[in-house]
Design an enzyme around this catalytic site. Sequence first.
Site, PDB file in Angstrom:
ATOM      1  N   ASP A 180       0.767  -1.305  -0.120  1.00 38.77           N
ATOM      2  CA  ASP A 180      -0.159   0.004   0.092  1.00 38.77           C
ATOM      3  C   ASP A 180       0.834   1.296  -0.077  1.00 38.77           C
ATOM      4  O   ASP A 180       1.894   1.120   0.137  1.00 38.77           O
ATOM      5  CB  ASP A 180      -1.015  -0.128   1.266  1.00 38.77           C
ATOM      6  CG  ASP A 180      -0.400  -0.486   2.719  1.00 38.77           C
ATOM      7  OD1 ASP A 180       0.907  -0.089   2.499  1.00 38.77           O
ATOM      8  OD2 ASP A 180      -0.916  -0.957   3.501  1.00 38.77           O
ATOM      9  N   ASP A 214      -7.130  -2.803  14.640  1.00 38.42           N
ATOM     10  CA  ASP A 214      -8.453  -3.009  14.579  1.00 38.42           C
ATOM     11  C   ASP A 214      -8.646  -4.591  13.449  1.00 38.42           C
ATOM     12  O   ASP A 214      -9.826  -4.674  13.108  1.00 38.42           O
ATOM     13  CB  ASP A 214      -9.547  -2.021  13.716  1.00 38.42           C
ATOM     14  CG  ASP A 214      -8.836  -1.476  12.652  1.00 38.42           C
ATOM     15  OD1 ASP A 214      -7.785  -2.131  11.947  1.00 38.42           O
ATOM     16  OD2 ASP A 214      -9.272  -0.353  11.930  1.00 38.42           O
ATOM     17  N   HIS A 236      -7.181  -4.724  10.620  1.00 36.26           N
ATOM     18  CA  HIS A 236      -7.045  -4.509   8.967  1.00 36.26           C
ATOM     19  C   HIS A 236      -5.525  -5.119   8.531  1.00 36.26           C
ATOM     20  O   HIS A 236      -4.615  -5.394   9.400  1.00 36.26           O
ATOM     21  CB  HIS A 236      -7.046  -3.112   8.730  1.00 36.26           C
ATOM     22  CG  HIS A 236      -5.877  -2.051   9.061  1.00 36.26           C
ATOM     23  ND1 HIS A 236      -5.983  -1.140  10.036  1.00 36.26           N
ATOM     24  CD2 HIS A 236      -4.881  -1.962   8.576  1.00 36.26           C
ATOM     25  CE1 HIS A 236      -4.954  -0.367  10.125  1.00 36.26           C
ATOM     26  NE2 HIS A 236      -4.351  -0.899   9.299  1.00 36.26           N
ATOM     27  N   GLU A 245      -9.487  -1.480   5.377  1.00 39.29           N
ATOM     28  CA  GLU A 245     -10.171  -1.289   6.707  1.00 39.29           C
ATOM     29  C   GLU A 245     -11.261  -2.198   6.940  1.00 39.29           C
ATOM     30  O   GLU A 245     -11.958  -2.854   5.771  1.00 39.29           O
ATOM     31  CB  GLU A 245     -10.523   0.114   6.459  1.00 39.29           C
ATOM     32  CG  GLU A 245      -9.565   1.099   6.105  1.00 39.29           C
ATOM     33  CD  GLU A 245      -8.707   1.458   7.565  1.00 39.29           C
ATOM     34  OE1 GLU A 245      -8.381   0.507   8.526  1.00 39.29           O
ATOM     35  OE2 GLU A 245      -7.803   2.604   7.533  1.00 39.29           O
TER      36      GLU A 245
HETATM   37  C1  GLP Z   1      -0.597   0.355   8.584  1.00 47.76           C
HETATM   38  C2  GLP Z   1      -0.174  -0.211   7.277  1.00 47.76           C
HETATM   39  C3  GLP Z   1      -0.394  -1.826   7.542  1.00 47.76           C
HETATM   40  C4  GLP Z   1       0.336  -2.175   9.034  1.00 47.76           C
HETATM   41  C5  GLP Z   1      -0.374  -1.434   9.852  1.00 47.76           C
HETATM   42  C6  GLP Z   1       0.182  -1.665  11.374  1.00 47.76           C
HETATM   43  O1  GLP Z   1      -2.015   0.687   8.677  1.00 47.76           O
HETATM   44  N1  GLP Z   1      -0.656  -0.025   6.190  1.00 47.76           N
HETATM   45  O2  GLP Z   1       0.072  -2.576   6.617  1.00 47.76           O
HETATM   46  O3  GLP Z   1       0.162  -3.494   9.153  1.00 47.76           O
HETATM   47  O4  GLP Z   1      -0.173   0.007   9.720  1.00 47.76           O
HETATM   48  O5  GLP Z   1       1.335  -1.221  11.447  1.00 47.76           O
HETATM   49  P1  GLP Z   1       2.636  -1.472  12.910  1.00 47.76           P
HETATM   50  O6  GLP Z   1       3.312  -2.455  12.394  1.00 47.76           O
HETATM   51  O7  GLP Z   1       3.297  -0.024  12.891  1.00 47.76           O
HETATM   52  O8  GLP Z   1       1.734  -1.699  14.021  1.00 47.76           O
END
Ligand code: GLP
Length: 258
Positions: free
Chosen positions: A67, A136, A138, A143
């Site tokens: 993404d 949450d 995702h 989402e």
């Molecule tokens: C963002 C990214 C996800 C990632 C999530 C959790 O929303 N788009 O791909 O898994 O954050 O991030 P973190 O690893 O910093 O908790």
Amino acid sequence: MEVIIQPNHHQIASIAANIIRDAILKKPNLVLGLATGSTPIELYKILVRMHRDDGLDFSDVTTFNLDEYVGIPLDHPQSYHTFMAHHFFDHVNIPKANQHIPQNISDNHEEFCASYEEKIVCAGGIDIQILGIGTDGHIGFNEVSSSLASRTRIVTLSQSTLEANAIHFNCDVNAVPQMALTMGIATIMEAKKCLLLACGTSKSQAIAKAIEGPITSMVPASILQMHPNTVTIIDEAASSMLSEVEYYNRSYANMLSL
Ligand code: GLP
């Protein structure tokens, strides 16, 4: 689903890095799906070390990121393009032409999304997809309430994601881009193998719902229960709300002794 519980973040990253290294040694033109966020940073560090110290060769590897934000320049300090360059691409020998990250500069998002999917197919499909998880549930930027059949597309970020990601934008929730491009859930599900990584108590509820709860678009990661080859690698804190920990540990111990 295989669930591997480890004492700390470094051990999670080591197991994931070893899986990726072994896969590259077996198939030098591996197609890797990459994730951003704080969770995979340690994994990238270990892969960089494997390249630098042990000569792990990425010259034939192709990558597709999950993404990217829409509405900030590609060279913005918090863009996922910048993140990937800083944590991984600048330190390994993946040819630039083999690195794919959703672009946020095109006017025609639909055309771009279709071509991103096409490129994945032309590369032979993703062999290993690295995934983090939002608090949450995702995955990517799919989402809560995303269609479980969704493909690469443009999405609006939820309030919970905006708040979680504000930390990277001087804690200013209004500075976080409202929209993003993301691989869809069905796109992710086509990867031959998924590695879902999570650490910390803030992820424990999402992990419990994703692994042991019902499959629902309200917890996008729960679709991984339908994936034939997903390995979830988490720390004890993230596992704290799971009910079947004893079984997961015994199953992993048996796998190691095979
Ligand atoms: C963002 C990214 C996800 C990632 C999530 C959790 O929303 N788009 O791909 O898994 O954050 O991030 P973190 O690893 O910093 O908790």
